[in-house]
Scaffold this motif. Structure first.
Motif: not given
Length: 208
Positions: A2-11, A107-109
């Motif tokens: 599977s694909t692991l996606l992280v949605i975020a704003k630059a800090p 947890l991610l796994a």
């Protein structure tokens, strides 16, 4: 796999974690956001996945480790951006945010395990009524578009959307998002070995 996606704003100071002020300055709040994002990406890199994609609002910086693919966020409301992020996966995917630096590879796994689920889903509730993780065996924009975001019942509405589609939904443990100073203190205490906890401790010590 599977694909692991992280949605975020630059800090960037003044654009992230604004609810941490005035307890912390905008620069300190951005530093905490950066530490949270670094902890999150470290957990992502330690997790077995076909692709690891950071869906980013803003420019990448020196905090970005090798091994993470960066894709800019599309325009639109959060439900639109989440749906667009899932469209990048081309198959089963787990999406998380940058607000839970206490997340672990284990947890991610778990959220990436779609074995025997068919069209199933994983749902990770957040303590504030939202959600910190959403895993879809077969991503579909209709599962997200129109769900009210950033309100106390976001998580309930999103989970109902999943079950109404006929998908079997399995739950991940609830986690606390870092939104307020109280949240930051709670998460730092729960994950003492993280960059986030170390920086939080330093900033609080200076403020005494």
């Amino acid at each position: 796999m599977s694909t692991l996606l992280v949605i975020a704003k630059a800090p960037v100071a003044g654009r992230v974690k604004t609810r941490l002020t005035p307890r912390f300055t905008p620069e300190q709040a951005a530093g905490l956001a950066r530490a949270a994002l670094q902890d999150t990406l470290a957990a992502v890199l330690a997790t077995d996945a076909r692709r690891r994609v950071l869906v980013l609002d803003g420019p990448p910086g020196p905090w970005l480790p090798e091994g993470i693919e960066v894709v800019p966020q599309c325009a639109g409301a959060l439900d639109v951006r989440l749906a667009a992020a899932f469209s990048l996966s081309g198959g089963p995917a787990l999406l998380i945010g940058m607000d839970t630096p206490q997340v672990t590879p284990e947890l991610l796994a778990q959220g990436l395990d779609f074995t025997g689920t068919g069209t199933g889903a994983w749902f990770g509730p957040a303590d504030d009524g939202g959600f910190w993780a959403l895993g879809l065996a077969r991503p579909d924009p209709a599962l997200l578009l129109g769900v009210p975001m950033s309100v106390p019942h976001t998580g309930r509405e999103q989970r109902l959307r999943l079950t109404a589609s006929g998908r079997a939904v399995r739950d991940l443990p609830a986690l606390c998002d870092v939104d307020t100073p109280a949240d930051a203190a709670r998460v730092a205490a729960a994950a003492p070995g993280t960059r986030f906890a170390a920086l939080h401790g330093e900033l609080c010590a200076v403020a005494r």
